[in-house]
Motif scaffolding. Structure first.
Motif, PDB file in Angstrom:
ATOM      1  N   UNK A 184       0.828  -1.200   0.000  1.00  9.05           N
ATOM      2  CA  UNK A 184       0.000   0.000   0.000  1.00  9.05           C
ATOM      3  C   UNK A 184       0.861   1.247   0.000  1.00  9.05           C
ATOM      4  N   UNK A 185       0.426   2.226  -0.775  1.00  7.91           N
ATOM      5  CA  UNK A 185       1.049   3.543  -0.792  1.00  7.91           C
ATOM      6  C   UNK A 185       0.004   4.574  -0.421  1.00  7.91           C
ATOM      7  N   UNK A 186      -0.380   4.572   0.842  1.00  5.86           N
ATOM      8  CA  UNK A 186      -1.388   5.499   1.358  1.00  5.86           C
ATOM      9  C   UNK A 186      -0.778   6.249   2.539  1.00  5.86           C
ATOM     10  N   UNK A 187      -1.567   7.127   3.154  1.00  9.40           N
ATOM     11  CA  UNK A 187      -1.032   7.949   4.239  1.00  9.40           C
ATOM     12  C   UNK A 187      -0.427   7.136   5.366  1.00  9.40           C
ATOM     13  N   UNK A 188      -1.096   6.037   5.716  1.00 10.87           N
ATOM     14  CA  UNK A 188      -0.589   5.161   6.771  1.00 10.87           C
ATOM     15  C   UNK A 188      -0.754   3.711   6.322  1.00 10.87           C
ATOM     16  N   UNK A 189       0.215   3.161   5.590  1.00  4.99           N
ATOM     17  CA  UNK A 189       0.100   1.798   5.066  1.00  4.99           C
ATOM     18  C   UNK A 189      -0.182   0.761   6.150  1.00  4.99           C
ATOM     19  N   UNK A 190       0.337   1.021   7.362  1.00  2.90           N
ATOM     20  CA  UNK A 190       0.124   0.070   8.450  1.00  2.90           C
ATOM     21  C   UNK A 190      -1.347  -0.171   8.740  1.00  2.90           C
ATOM     22  N   UNK A 191      -2.186   0.839   8.461  1.00  4.16           N
ATOM     23  CA  UNK A 191      -3.621   0.682   8.694  1.00  4.16           C
ATOM     24  C   UNK A 191      -4.191  -0.404   7.781  1.00  4.16           C
ATOM     25  N   UNK A 192      -3.718  -0.421   6.537  1.00  2.28           N
ATOM     26  CA  UNK A 192      -4.171  -1.456   5.601  1.00  2.28           C
ATOM     27  C   UNK A 192      -3.673  -2.836   6.039  1.00  2.28           C
ATOM     28  N   UNK A 193      -2.427  -2.900   6.470  1.00  3.33           N
ATOM     29  CA  UNK A 193      -1.883  -4.180   6.906  1.00  3.33           C
ATOM     30  C   UNK A 193      -2.616  -4.685   8.157  1.00  3.33           C
ATOM     31  N   UNK A 194      -2.957  -3.759   9.055  1.00  5.81           N
ATOM     32  CA  UNK A 194      -3.716  -4.139  10.253  1.00  5.81           C
ATOM     33  C   UNK A 194      -5.088  -4.687   9.869  1.00  5.81           C
ATOM     34  N   UNK A 195      -5.712  -4.053   8.876  1.00  5.56           N
ATOM     35  CA  UNK A 195      -7.027  -4.511   8.418  1.00  5.56           C
ATOM     36  C   UNK A 195      -6.936  -5.930   7.881  1.00  5.56           C
ATOM     37  N   UNK A 196      -5.891  -6.202   7.130  1.00  5.72           N
ATOM     38  CA  UNK A 196      -5.699  -7.565   6.608  1.00  5.72           C
ATOM     39  C   UNK A 196      -5.599  -8.564   7.755  1.00  5.72           C
ATOM     40  N   UNK A 197      -4.838  -8.190   8.783  1.00  2.00           N
ATOM     41  CA  UNK A 197      -4.690  -9.071   9.938  1.00  2.00           C
ATOM     42  C   UNK A 197      -5.994  -9.266  10.678  1.00  2.00           C
ATOM     43  N   UNK A 198      -6.765  -8.180  10.835  1.00  5.25           N
ATOM     44  CA  UNK A 198      -8.045  -8.261  11.546  1.00  5.25           C
ATOM     45  C   UNK A 198      -9.045  -9.147  10.812  1.00  5.25           C
ATOM     46  N   UNK A 199      -8.900  -9.247   9.483  1.00  2.00           N
ATOM     47  CA  UNK A 199      -9.776 -10.112   8.691  1.00  2.00           C
ATOM     48  C   UNK A 199      -9.351 -11.574   8.761  1.00  2.00           C
ATOM     49  N   UNK A 200      -8.230 -11.821   9.417  1.00  2.00           N
ATOM     50  CA  UNK A 200      -7.738 -13.187   9.513  1.00  2.00           C
ATOM     51  C   UNK A 200      -6.942 -13.623   8.304  1.00  2.00           C
ATOM     52  N   UNK A 201      -6.553 -12.668   7.451  1.00  2.00           N
ATOM     53  CA  UNK A 201      -5.758 -13.033   6.287  1.00  2.00           C
ATOM     54  C   UNK A 201      -4.330 -13.349   6.707  1.00  2.00           C
ATOM     55  N   UNK A 202      -3.725 -14.268   6.020  1.00  2.00           N
ATOM     56  CA  UNK A 202      -2.341 -14.641   6.301  1.00  2.00           C
ATOM     57  C   UNK A 202      -1.417 -13.720   5.492  1.00  2.00           C
ATOM     58  N   UNK A 203      -0.888 -12.705   6.152  1.00  2.00           N
ATOM     59  CA  UNK A 203      -0.024 -11.747   5.453  1.00  2.00           C
ATOM     60  C   UNK A 203       1.392 -12.310   5.401  1.00  2.00           C
ATOM     61  N   UNK A 204       1.762 -12.831   4.238  1.00  2.00           N
ATOM     62  CA  UNK A 204       3.096 -13.416   4.073  1.00  2.00           C
ATOM     63  C   UNK A 204       4.160 -12.331   4.065  1.00  2.00           C
ATOM     64  N   UNK A 205       3.799 -11.162   3.526  1.00  2.00           N
ATOM     65  CA  UNK A 205       4.734 -10.048   3.491  1.00  2.00           C
ATOM     66  C   UNK A 205       3.938  -8.755   3.334  1.00  2.00           C
ATOM     67  N   UNK A 206       4.391  -7.697   4.008  1.00  2.00           N
ATOM     68  CA  UNK A 206       3.747  -6.386   3.917  1.00  2.00           C
ATOM     69  C   UNK A 206       4.761  -5.392   3.374  1.00  2.00           C
ATOM     70  N   UNK A 207       4.402  -4.708   2.292  1.00  2.00           N
ATOM     71  CA  UNK A 207       5.328  -3.793   1.625  1.00  2.00           C
ATOM     72  C   UNK A 207       4.730  -2.389   1.615  1.00  2.00           C
ATOM     73  N   UNK A 208       5.297  -1.454   2.386  1.00  2.00           N
ATOM     74  CA  UNK A 208       4.776  -0.083   2.391  1.00  2.00           C
ATOM     75  C   UNK A 208       5.426   0.780   1.316  1.00  2.00           C
ATOM     76  N   UNK A 209       4.655   1.726   0.800  1.00  5.59           N
ATOM     77  CA  UNK A 209       5.148   2.731  -0.137  1.00  5.59           C
ATOM     78  C   UNK A 209       4.687   4.104   0.340  1.00  5.59           C
ATOM     79  N   UNK A 210       5.306   5.178  -0.152  1.00  2.00           N
ATOM     80  CA  UNK A 210       4.850   6.531   0.216  1.00  2.00           C
ATOM     81  C   UNK A 210       3.437   6.802  -0.287  1.00  2.00           C
ATOM     82  N   UNK A 211       2.770   7.760   0.331  1.00  6.00           N
ATOM     83  CA  UNK A 211       1.414   8.141  -0.063  1.00  6.00           C
ATOM     84  C   UNK A 211       1.392   8.579  -1.526  1.00  6.00           C
ATOM     85  N   UNK A 212       0.374   8.124  -2.272  1.00  4.43           N
ATOM     86  CA  UNK A 212       0.180   8.461  -3.694  1.00  4.43           C
ATOM     87  C   UNK A 212       1.336   7.967  -4.569  1.00  4.43           C
TER      88      UNK A 212
END
Length: 326
Positions: free
Chosen positions: A235-263
């Motif tokens: 994700x390249x949004x203001x706070x990529x960690x929020x997207x990664x947290x959402x994935x975790x809260x859904x019970x998805x198995x996040x094999x790798x999380x890759x952040x990018x700058x906003x936009x």
């Protein structure tokens, strides 16, 4: 731009050293508002803004407001500056002709659900929307722009990040002094669990200001289709960690999380590497809707987007706030 880490930590040496510059920045922002004479565009303008640099959830709130207006029979249009795009407008976004590099990711995403306009000159953009048949405008961002008169201003706060260290740029993330911004707002919407005391800060400075609470709800069908499958989330949004947290809260198995700058503008080679990494992990490449529209068209079919909608804890709260706009 990536926010400095100290913006979201207790004020320390870096914030203290930059405080004189922050005072000048805050003074400049205050003078800009005081000297301006906002112009009426000839139709109701609802502004969705925030007080910090970066994302906070403005686009999902803009979509929620649009759904409400359209359900009431109001032919509202979106208006955006078109950040990240090369065109300045005013022009109506055409998803069949424009890409994110032309008009920006947010207007392109918004144009899927209602007519969307971009304009570096917000007043000219609102008038163009009016001439194009709009009965009201939902403006994504622009709270600090004093040129266009606003009938209703809703401030979005990311519950996980709040107002950071409470300091103004460059000592902190605030675009203006907190009290100054709250004084021009009609309501505050806290998105997600309030982990930073944002509600208390708002209540202390603006006790009469309505505070709404909401959460981002992912598309159930997409989430169900990913159940039990590893994902490479990026994700390249203001706070990529929020997207990664959402994935975790859904019970998805996040094999790798890759952040990018906003936009972040995704290059072909960059996306190819992401796809190769996902294949090596046996994972599904997954991103946000806003990131997905910035991907090279040739790669969009290979990458899944996780749509989200804003759900209010009090279903009638938004209706009561918008009821003040005729």
């Amino acid at each position: 731009m990536k926010a400095p880490g100290f913006w979201y930590a207790p004020p320390g040496l870096a914030a203290a050293l930059l405080t004189p510059l922050a005072c000048l920045y805050a003074l400049g922002a205050r003078r800009r508002q005081a000297k301006a004479t906002p112009q009426d565009a000839g139709l109701p303008v609802i502004c969705i803004g925030n007080l910090v640099a970066g994302g906070a959830g403005k686009t999902p709130l803009s979509q929620a407001v649009m759904r409400h207006l359209r359900a009431r029979g109001v032919q509202a249009h979106y208006l955006s500056r078109g950040y990240g795009g090369r065109l300045t407008g005013p022009l109506r976004v055409d998803p069949a002709r424009h890409g994110a590099a032309d008009v920006g990711d947010e207007p392109l995403l918004l144009s899927r659900t209602a007519p969307a306009w971009i304009a570096a000159d917000r007043l000219a953009g609102a008038r163009a929307a009016r001439d194009g048949g709009a009965q009201a405008v939902v403006m994504d961002d622009g709270f600090q722009n004093p040129a266009l008169a606003k009938d209703l201003s809703l401030l979005v706060v990311d519950g996980g990040a709040g107002f950071g260290n409470g300091r103004v740029i460059p000592a902190g993330p605030l675009r203006e002094a907190l009290g100054d911004g709250l004084a021009r707002a009609d309501a505050v919407v806290i998105v997600g669990a309030d982990r930073t005391g944002a509600r208390a800060s708002v209540a202390a400075l603006a006790p009469a200001l309505p505070i709404l609470t909401a959460r981002l709800v992912p598309d159930a069908a997409v989430a169900a289709g990913l159940a039990g499958r590893p994902v490479l989330a990026f994700a390249g949004i203001g706070r990529p960690g929020k997207f990664f947290d959402t994935c975790g809260e859904l019970g998805l198995m996040v094999a790798e999380a890759v952040p990018f700058p906003d936009h972040h503008p995704y290059a072909e080679a960059e996306v190819t590497r992401l796809l190769e990494r996902a294949a090596a992990l046996g994972a599904v490449p997954l991103t946000t809707e806003k990131d997905w529209v910035r991907l090279p068209a040739a790669h969009q079919t290979a990458i899944k987007a996780l749509p989200v909608v804003l759900a209010f804890d009090d279903p009638g709260a938004l209706e009561r706030v918008l009821g003040t706009v005729s």
